[in-house]
Design a protein around this motif. Sequence first.
Motif, short mmCIF file in Angstrom:
data_model
loop_
_atom_site.label_atom_id
_atom_site.label_comp_id
_atom_site.label_asym_id
_atom_site.label_seq_id
_atom_site.Cartn_x
_atom_site.Cartn_y
_atom_site.Cartn_z
N MET A 124 -13.09 -31.43 22.79
CA MET A 124 -12.65 -30.66 21.65
C MET A 124 -13.88 -30.06 20.99
SD MET A 124 -10.67 -32.06 18.28
CE MET A 124 -9.28 -32.59 19.24
N ASN A 125 -13.93 -28.78 20.86
CA ASN A 125 -15.09 -28.13 20.27
C ASN A 125 -14.89 -27.91 18.79
OD1 ASN A 125 -16.58 -27.81 22.64
ND2 ASN A 125 -15.31 -26.09 23.25
N GLY A 126 -15.98 -28.11 18.04
CA GLY A 126 -15.95 -27.88 16.60
C GLY A 126 -16.25 -26.43 16.29
N GLY A 127 -16.37 -26.10 15.02
CA GLY A 127 -16.71 -24.75 14.67
C GLY A 127 -16.46 -24.46 13.21
N GLY A 128 -15.30 -24.86 12.67
CA GLY A 128 -14.99 -24.59 11.28
C GLY A 128 -15.38 -25.73 10.39
N LYS A 129 -14.73 -25.79 9.22
CA LYS A 129 -15.03 -26.85 8.27
C LYS A 129 -13.93 -27.89 8.29
CE LYS A 129 -17.62 -23.89 5.29
NZ LYS A 129 -18.02 -23.44 4.06
N GLY A 130 -14.25 -29.08 7.78
CA GLY A 130 -13.23 -30.11 7.65
C GLY A 130 -13.21 -31.03 8.85
N THR A 131 -12.09 -31.74 8.98
CA THR A 131 -11.94 -32.72 10.04
C THR A 131 -11.18 -32.11 11.20
OG1 THR A 131 -11.94 -34.48 8.41
CG2 THR A 131 -11.03 -35.01 10.56
N ALA A 132 -11.66 -32.36 12.41
CA ALA A 132 -11.02 -31.80 13.59
C ALA A 132 -9.65 -32.43 13.80
CB ALA A 132 -11.89 -32.01 14.82
N GLY A 133 -9.44 -33.66 13.35
CA GLY A 133 -8.13 -34.25 13.51
C GLY A 133 -8.19 -35.71 13.90
N ARG A 134 -7.15 -36.11 14.61
CA ARG A 134 -7.04 -37.51 15.00
C ARG A 134 -6.53 -37.57 16.44
NH1 ARG A 134 -4.25 -40.99 10.41
NH2 ARG A 134 -6.12 -42.23 10.50
N ILE A 135 -6.96 -38.61 17.13
CA ILE A 135 -6.43 -38.90 18.45
C ILE A 135 -5.91 -40.33 18.41
CG2 ILE A 135 -7.88 -37.26 19.71
CD1 ILE A 135 -9.74 -39.58 20.39
N ARG A 136 -5.07 -40.68 19.38
CA ARG A 136 -4.52 -42.03 19.34
C ARG A 136 -4.93 -42.85 20.56
NH1 ARG A 136 0.55 -43.17 22.10
NH2 ARG A 136 1.00 -41.39 23.44
N ILE A 137 -4.99 -44.14 20.34
CA ILE A 137 -5.19 -45.09 21.42
C ILE A 137 -3.84 -45.27 22.10
CG2 ILE A 137 -5.84 -47.47 21.99
CD1 ILE A 137 -8.15 -45.61 21.07
N ILE A 138 -3.83 -45.23 23.43
CA ILE A 138 -2.54 -45.14 24.12
C ILE A 138 -2.06 -46.44 24.74
CG2 ILE A 138 -2.65 -42.68 24.57
CD1 ILE A 138 -3.76 -43.32 27.33
N GLY A 139 -2.89 -47.49 24.75
CA GLY A 139 -2.43 -48.74 25.34
C GLY A 139 -3.11 -49.95 24.76
N GLY A 140 -2.57 -51.13 25.04
CA GLY A 140 -3.20 -52.38 24.64
C GLY A 140 -2.89 -52.79 23.21
N SER A 141 -3.72 -53.70 22.69
CA SER A 141 -3.48 -54.29 21.37
C SER A 141 -3.60 -53.28 20.23
CB SER A 141 -4.45 -55.45 21.13
OG SER A 141 -5.79 -54.97 21.13
N LEU A 142 -4.34 -52.20 20.43
CA LEU A 142 -4.52 -51.17 19.39
C LEU A 142 -3.64 -49.95 19.65
CD1 LEU A 142 -8.41 -51.37 19.09
CD2 LEU A 142 -6.71 -52.41 17.57
N ARG A 143 -2.67 -50.09 20.53
CA ARG A 143 -1.82 -48.96 20.91
C ARG A 143 -1.26 -48.25 19.68
NH1 ARG A 143 3.79 -48.91 24.34
NH2 ARG A 143 3.67 -46.70 24.78
N ASN A 144 -1.29 -46.92 19.75
CA ASN A 144 -0.83 -46.01 18.70
C ASN A 144 -1.72 -45.97 17.46
OD1 ASN A 144 1.33 -44.92 20.13
ND2 ASN A 144 2.66 -46.63 19.56
N SER A 145 -2.84 -46.71 17.46
CA SER A 145 -3.82 -46.57 16.38
C SER A 145 -4.43 -45.19 16.46
CB SER A 145 -4.92 -47.62 16.51
OG SER A 145 -4.39 -48.92 16.40
N ARG A 146 -4.72 -44.63 15.32
CA ARG A 146 -5.32 -43.29 15.28
C ARG A 146 -6.82 -43.38 15.02
NH1 ARG A 146 -1.54 -39.61 17.18
NH2 ARG A 146 0.48 -40.41 16.58
N LEU A 147 -7.56 -42.50 15.69
CA LEU A 147 -9.00 -42.39 15.47
C LEU A 147 -9.26 -41.07 14.77
CD1 LEU A 147 -10.39 -43.40 19.00
CD2 LEU A 147 -9.88 -44.88 17.05
N ASP A 148 -10.00 -41.13 13.67
CA ASP A 148 -10.41 -39.91 12.99
C ASP A 148 -11.49 -39.25 13.84
OD1 ASP A 148 -8.72 -40.23 10.75
OD2 ASP A 148 -10.16 -41.62 9.85
#
Length: 193
Positions: A1-25
Amino acid sequence: MNGGGKGTAGRIRIIGGSLRNSRLDVPELPGLRPTPERVRETLFNWLAPVIDGARCLDLCAGTGALGIEALSRGAAGVQFVERDTCAAQALRANLARLEADAGQVTVLDAGLFLQGAAQPYDLVFLDPPFALDLWPALARQLEQGGWLAARGWVYVESPRGLAPALPPNWQLHREGQAGEVRFALYRRALPLS
């Protein structure tokens, strides 16, 4: 994911295991390119028999999505190495929020980190910034510096159509492509004397 503007690019999620569906900033930084969900899902399906209890190194960690996914699926610990202070700060914040105490972040250039005292890892994630063409040099340091367990695994992410020059004893186990990305899992064989 390439940056360029201001602010936060977003969030992605963990897809498996004990942290499944946790979001990463994910901070918005030039060249930051989190490994896509479907690539991580395929990779960790490949790694399912070996991830539990593995000692991992997430080199050029960026968001740390690969290493955090490994922790979520039972890895014993992950050493994250990231040279960008902002990315490392976001990674530390995500690890703290998820209470992922088995993850340790070092803010340092990957090549300099690999000049330090080596400890062998069972699994290394090698996903450097594509524009810098660091695969051959970092792979050589990993192989020659004692950073890989005798039959360790190395995940390599590169631009589609590019199979980087890697040590000859890294045997291709599986590979795939998604969008503009080639992803491959290698198994280290003991080098011939």
